[in-house]
Each structure stands twice: as C-alpha cells, then as structure tokens.
Scaffold this active site. Structure first.
Site, PDB file in Angstrom:
ATOM      1  N   TYR A 121       0.854  -1.198   0.000  1.00  0.00           N
ATOM      2  CA  TYR A 121       0.000   0.000   0.000  1.00  0.00           C
ATOM      3  C   TYR A 121       0.878   1.231   0.000  1.00  0.00           C
ATOM      4  O   TYR A 121       1.824   1.307   0.770  1.00  0.00           O
ATOM      5  CB  TYR A 121      -0.912   0.020   1.241  1.00  0.00           C
ATOM      6  CG  TYR A 121      -2.365   0.041   0.850  1.00  0.00           C
ATOM      7  CD1 TYR A 121      -2.926   1.183   0.288  1.00  0.00           C
ATOM      8  CD2 TYR A 121      -3.167  -1.097   0.971  1.00  0.00           C
ATOM      9  CE1 TYR A 121      -4.243   1.200  -0.127  1.00  0.00           C
ATOM     10  CE2 TYR A 121      -4.487  -1.083   0.557  1.00  0.00           C
ATOM     11  CZ  TYR A 121      -5.021   0.072   0.006  1.00  0.00           C
ATOM     12  OH  TYR A 121      -6.313   0.083  -0.414  1.00  0.00           O
ATOM     13  N   ARG A 126      -2.563  -2.946 -17.963  1.00  0.00           N
ATOM     14  CA  ARG A 126      -3.794  -2.149 -17.895  1.00  0.00           C
ATOM     15  C   ARG A 126      -3.581  -1.063 -16.862  1.00  0.00           C
ATOM     16  O   ARG A 126      -3.281  -1.344 -15.703  1.00  0.00           O
ATOM     17  CB  ARG A 126      -4.979  -3.004 -17.480  1.00  0.00           C
ATOM     18  CG  ARG A 126      -5.212  -4.161 -18.395  1.00  0.00           C
ATOM     19  CD  ARG A 126      -6.593  -4.693 -18.230  1.00  0.00           C
ATOM     20  NE  ARG A 126      -7.505  -3.910 -19.013  1.00  0.00           N
ATOM     21  CZ  ARG A 126      -7.764  -4.149 -20.299  1.00  0.00           C
ATOM     22  NH1 ARG A 126      -7.190  -5.140 -20.927  1.00  0.00           N
ATOM     23  NH2 ARG A 126      -8.608  -3.388 -20.954  1.00  0.00           N
ATOM     24  N   ASP A 157      -6.918  13.075 -25.216  1.00  0.00           N
ATOM     25  CA  ASP A 157      -6.937  11.691 -24.733  1.00  0.00           C
ATOM     26  C   ASP A 157      -6.391  10.806 -25.853  1.00  0.00           C
ATOM     27  O   ASP A 157      -7.082  10.527 -26.822  1.00  0.00           O
ATOM     28  CB  ASP A 157      -8.380  11.317 -24.372  1.00  0.00           C
ATOM     29  CG  ASP A 157      -8.542   9.855 -23.984  1.00  0.00           C
ATOM     30  OD1 ASP A 157      -7.550   9.102 -24.022  1.00  0.00           O
ATOM     31  OD2 ASP A 157      -9.680   9.471 -23.647  1.00  0.00           O
ATOM     32  N   GLU A 189      -0.334   4.957  -0.514  1.00  0.00           N
ATOM     33  CA  GLU A 189      -1.070   6.202  -0.769  1.00  0.00           C
ATOM     34  C   GLU A 189      -0.118   7.397  -0.694  1.00  0.00           C
ATOM     35  O   GLU A 189       0.726   7.473   0.197  1.00  0.00           O
ATOM     36  CB  GLU A 189      -2.187   6.362   0.263  1.00  0.00           C
ATOM     37  CG  GLU A 189      -3.342   5.408  -0.007  1.00  0.00           C
ATOM     38  CD  GLU A 189      -4.411   5.476   1.061  1.00  0.00           C
ATOM     39  OE1 GLU A 189      -4.116   5.953   2.167  1.00  0.00           O
ATOM     40  OE2 GLU A 189      -5.535   5.040   0.766  1.00  0.00           O
ATOM     41  N   THR A 249      -4.299   5.533 -21.798  1.00  0.00           N
ATOM     42  CA  THR A 249      -4.223   4.203 -21.197  1.00  0.00           C
ATOM     43  C   THR A 249      -2.831   3.671 -21.535  1.00  0.00           C
ATOM     44  O   THR A 249      -2.211   4.101 -22.504  1.00  0.00           O
ATOM     45  CB  THR A 249      -5.267   3.251 -21.802  1.00  0.00           C
ATOM     46  OG1 THR A 249      -5.234   3.378 -23.221  1.00  0.00           O
ATOM     47  CG2 THR A 249      -6.664   3.567 -21.305  1.00  0.00           C
ATOM     48  N   LYS A 302      -2.988  -0.160 -24.496  1.00  0.00           N
ATOM     49  CA  LYS A 302      -3.411  -0.278 -25.899  1.00  0.00           C
ATOM     50  C   LYS A 302      -2.163  -0.305 -26.780  1.00  0.00           C
ATOM     51  O   LYS A 302      -1.301  -1.141 -26.569  1.00  0.00           O
ATOM     52  CB  LYS A 302      -4.403   0.831 -26.218  1.00  0.00           C
ATOM     53  CG  LYS A 302      -5.676   0.674 -25.369  1.00  0.00           C
ATOM     54  CD  LYS A 302      -6.744   1.707 -25.631  1.00  0.00           C
ATOM     55  CE  LYS A 302      -7.910   1.494 -24.669  1.00  0.00           C
ATOM     56  NZ  LYS A 302      -8.924   2.560 -24.766  1.00  0.00           N
TER      57      LYS A 302
HETATM   58  C1  LIG Z   1      -9.907   2.926 -23.964  1.00  0.00           C
HETATM   59  C2  LIG Z   1     -10.166   4.365 -23.833  1.00  0.00           C
HETATM   60  C3  LIG Z   1     -10.441   4.944 -22.591  1.00  0.00           C
HETATM   61  C4  LIG Z   1     -10.761   4.156 -21.341  1.00  0.00           C
HETATM   62  O1  LIG Z   1      -9.949   3.240 -20.895  1.00  0.00           O
HETATM   63  P1  LIG Z   1     -10.374   2.119 -19.814  1.00  0.00           P
HETATM   64  O2  LIG Z   1      -9.053   1.695 -19.348  1.00  0.00           O
HETATM   65  O3  LIG Z   1     -11.139   1.103 -20.574  1.00  0.00           O
HETATM   66  O4  LIG Z   1     -11.174   2.785 -18.755  1.00  0.00           O
HETATM   67  C5  LIG Z   1     -10.544   6.322 -22.536  1.00  0.00           C
HETATM   68  N1  LIG Z   1     -10.426   7.080 -23.635  1.00  0.00           N
HETATM   69  C6  LIG Z   1     -10.199   6.548 -24.856  1.00  0.00           C
HETATM   70  C7  LIG Z   1     -10.083   7.455 -26.027  1.00  0.00           C
HETATM   71  C8  LIG Z   1     -10.071   5.185 -24.989  1.00  0.00           C
HETATM   72  O5  LIG Z   1      -9.876   4.673 -26.209  1.00  0.00           O
END
Ligand SMILES: *Cc1c(COP(=O)(O)O)cnc(C)c1O
Length: 436
Positions: A54, A235, A200, A56, A226, A229
């Site tokens: 942990y 993740r 994003d 924080e 993220t 991807k």
């Molecule tokens: C995948 C994605 C997210 C969210 O990701 P999670 O890990 O599934 O919550 C946010 N914004 C965009 C543009 C994404 O493609």
C-alpha cells in the site's frame, strides 16, 4: 517461479481457464484495436509482489512506511514517461483510462461546466460526454461530429461551435477515428476561446511514442493515455500535463495550486486511494521497452499493416469509413453491402473463424450502438506478433469474404483454416504453451 504451475496446483479451474485463454489468443488473430500482447517481462512485473504493498501518496510523500522500493519504481516510471513523451509532469497512478479522464474533469471543471467532446457514435469515448457516463451526467457536453460527406473532422465547424458555445474545455483524441488528428489546430481553437485543451491519446499513444503520429504533448494542457493499448503495457493509465495552469487567472484564481498539483490531488486524494504498485512496476518496464529503438519500427509497422489490410478490404469491395486509414485502426461500413445494423452478425461470424474484432457504430449511425452498422479493426496486436503486410492481405481477404457472406458456413470454415495456418507461424508466448 512459474506462476501458472502454482495456480494449477491450488486452483485447477482457474488454471484451465487461463490455459484456454492462452490457446484462444494463440490460435486466433486479435484485431480489437485497443488490445495488444505485452512482453513476458511486463507480465512478470504485473504478477510481482508489488501487489502486496500500500502506498497512498506520491514518491517521497507517502502515508505509510516501507516505501523505499515503491518510490524507486514509481520514480522510474515517471522519468521514463517524461523522457518518452517530453512531458513536464506525469502521474502514473490512475487505475485505468476512465478514472484518469474522470480526474481531469474533476481537476479542471465545476459541476455542469460546458465542454466540447467528439460524439460517441462518430468515434468518441464514453468518458468524452456520453449521457450515460459521469462525463455527460455531471458536466454539460456539446458534441462535435465529423463531416457527413468526407467523414473527417471538420476543424472549421469545431471552431465555429467553440466560438458560439465558449466551452471551458475541448477534448481531442478518440476511440474510433481512422485518420490523423491535428492537435495544433485544436490548440489554436482552445487559445482562441480560452478553453483548456484535454487530449486523450489512449488509442494512439504507442504511435505517438514511436513517432508514427504527431504528439499533442507540446500543445495540450493535459494529455491522458491508457497504457495497455498501442503503448503495449499493463492495464492502467497516465496523465501528462504542463506544470503551470495557463488559465489559472480565468478559472482557478482562488486556488494556490498549479496545474500539476490540481491533477495530482484530483487522483489522490480526490478520486483514488492506494496506487496499484504492481501495475506501476509493469508500466515502468513497458515504458523502458518503448524507449528502445525497435519500438519506432513497431509503431511504423502498425501503420503499414493497417494500410495493407485497408487496401485489401477495399480491393475486395468493402467500404471503409473515410475510405482508408492513417493510423492503427480501420472502420468497416457495412451499409453498402446491405448489412445496416448487422455489425453483431459479422462480429460473430468473424469470431467463428478465429478473427477477433468488434462491432462499432459508423458516423451518423442509423441503427443502435448494440446493433451498429460497422466493424472496427486494428493492427497493434498482430504487429506485436510479428505479422507484416503479406499476412494482412490474407486476413483482409478473409474478413471481406465473411463480411459479404456472414451466414455462409463454408466461407467461414475456409477462412478459419487460412487463419489457423497463419497463426501457427507466429507463436504468441513461445514456451508458455507447454504448461502442465
Ligand atoms: C480505452 C479508452 C479509454 C478508457 O480506458 P479504460 O481503461 O477502458 O477505462 C478512454 N479514452 C479513450 C479514447 C479510450 O480509447
């Protein structure tokens, strides 16, 4: 330490499901554009004893003891992210992409504040203002669309909308847009109307890191991604931002915090408790991999593969949204082949042949999100696996045949053989298939 063998002994049911999932991943081709295959090193860091801890707070400022090694991994993850993306400030603690985006809204906007986000059916994400999501329920989203004819972002329309609506924030970066994004143009619009620019790049951060797509980091106030991807990590998610709040006097004059502090405190203690240290360790490993020269080769191969598959699909009579791709992603429009609202049917037929993809809305979708008229494909995972343009042709041809006859079992079974033949030549995790 072979962890799967531990599970085999203690929990055979779960071990069997893991083995089955491994064969599914190994025998099929993974074309969901948000998925990838992480390295064994990333897997091992994820499965490490850092999950026991942990912590924080932030490096050097924690609430519990025993942080000397957590501070090492988090410090390295931050330094590598800064180096890779050229960011001034980085927070690596978000549990995933959605919580990262939530933190950005929480840091910059007040309840019911207005922002511009890409419409969900055109390729935006749920967290960019969908009415069923926190972003659409707690804040006022004004959606922008693509041009009906070209299916491309119309920057003049976005500018006009921004001038008319005077939003506090504009979101750039999407989840199903197959073309390049002009982040500088977004920044110009934000400057013109005095709005925060929140970018994003969850889908394309691997391309950005590998210099196969322009980066928003030099422009945008805040950038989220993220890490699982195209970036090919565990993740999780990161938030990158400028140190200083460019719009402090306009929007946060009462606050003593700079932008970096607003973001950090939105994550902790604003929305989260302890960070997932095992994920941080794996993120550091993945960012280290992304800093190596061959990551650039991977990123540019993703785009070459995507173009090769798009060409093959079009050659076989399949219509693509925007008639092609500039990135890792392809969106099939099923309407011209008489399959409006039949994305699910095609997704299931592809699944039977070992091709994993997802149904998706097309711009101005005439059907529903659950029965949409498109199929979304992406090449990060197959590129990681070592496949190149010639394999993309085989896969593209199989997809085209199935899309044109999703109920023809003989077409599906011929495609299944072609895919099985192909995947045999590209083992996914060599050595992991012979677990007891
Ligand atoms: C995948 C994605 C997210 C969210 O990701 P999670 O890990 O599934 O919550 C946010 N914004 C965009 C543009 C994404 O493609």
């Amino acid at each position: 330490m072979n962890l799967i063998n531990e599970i085999s002994d203690s929990d055979p049911e779960i071990a069997q499901a893991i083995r089955n999932e491994l064969s599914r991943q190994e025998q099929g081709v993974e074309l969901i554009p948000s998925e990838n295959n992480v390295s064994k090193a990333v897997l091992q860091a994820m499965g490490s004893i850092f999950t026991n801890k942990y912590s924080e707070g932030y490096p050097g400022k924690r609430y519990y003891g025993g942080q000397e090694f957590v501070d090492v991994i988090e410090g390295i993850a931050i330094a590598r992210a800064k180096n890779l993306f050229g960011a001034q400030h980085v927070n690596v603690q978000p549990y995933s992409g959605s919580p990262a985006n939530h933190a950005v809204f929480f840091a910059l906007l007040e309840h019911k504040d207005k922002f511009l986000g890409f419409s969900l059916t055109s390729g935006g994400h749920l967290t960019h203002g969908s009415p069923v999501n926190f972003s659409g329920r707690e804040y006022q989203c004004i959606p922008y669309e693509v041009d009906k004819e070209t299916e491309l972002l119309d920057m003049d329309e976005i500018r006009k909308l921004a001038v008319r609506e005077k939003p506090k924030m504009i979101v750039s970066g999407f989840t199903a847009y197959p073309r390049k994004i002009d982040f500088k143009e977004f920044q110009d619009i934000c400057d013109e109307v005095g709005a925060y620019h929140f970018s994003d790049i969850s889908h394309i951060s691997g391309l950005v890191a590998g210099k196969a797509h322009e980066s928003p980091v030099p422009y945008a106030d805040v950038v989220t991604t993220t890490t699982h991807k195209s970036l090919r990590g565990p993740r999780g998610a990161m938030i990158m931002c400028k140190e200083k709040d460019r719009l402090h006097d306009k929007y946060h004059s009462e606050s003593k915090k700079n932008l970096a502090q607003l973001i950090d405190s939105a994550i902790f203690p604003g929305l989260q408790g302890g960070p997932h240290d095992h994920t941080t360790a794996a993120m550091a490993v993945a960012l280290g991999e992304a800093l190596k020269p061959d990551f650039k080769e991977y990123a540019s191969q993703i785009v070459r593969n995507s173009r090769a598959m798009a060409d093959e699909l079009m050659k076989n009579g399949i219509k693509l949204v925007t008639n092609g791709t500039d990135n890792h992603l392809i969106l099939i429009d099923l309407r011209p082949i008489g399959l409006t609202g039949k994305g699910k049917l095609v997704q299931d037929a592809l699944d039977k042949a070992g091709i994993t993809a997802n149904k998706n809305t097309v711009p101005y979708e005439p059907s529903t999100p659950f029965n949409p008229s498109g199929i979304r494909l992406g090449t990060p995972a197959v590129t990681t696996r070592g496949m190149k343009e010639s394999e993309m042709k085989v896969i593209g041809e199989s997809i085209a045949k199935i899309a044109k006859a999703p109920e023809d079992e003989s077409v599906i079974s011929r495609a299944k053989s072609a895919i099985a033949e192909l995947t045999k030549k590209f083992p996914l995790y060599p050595g992991m298939g012979i677990l007891k």
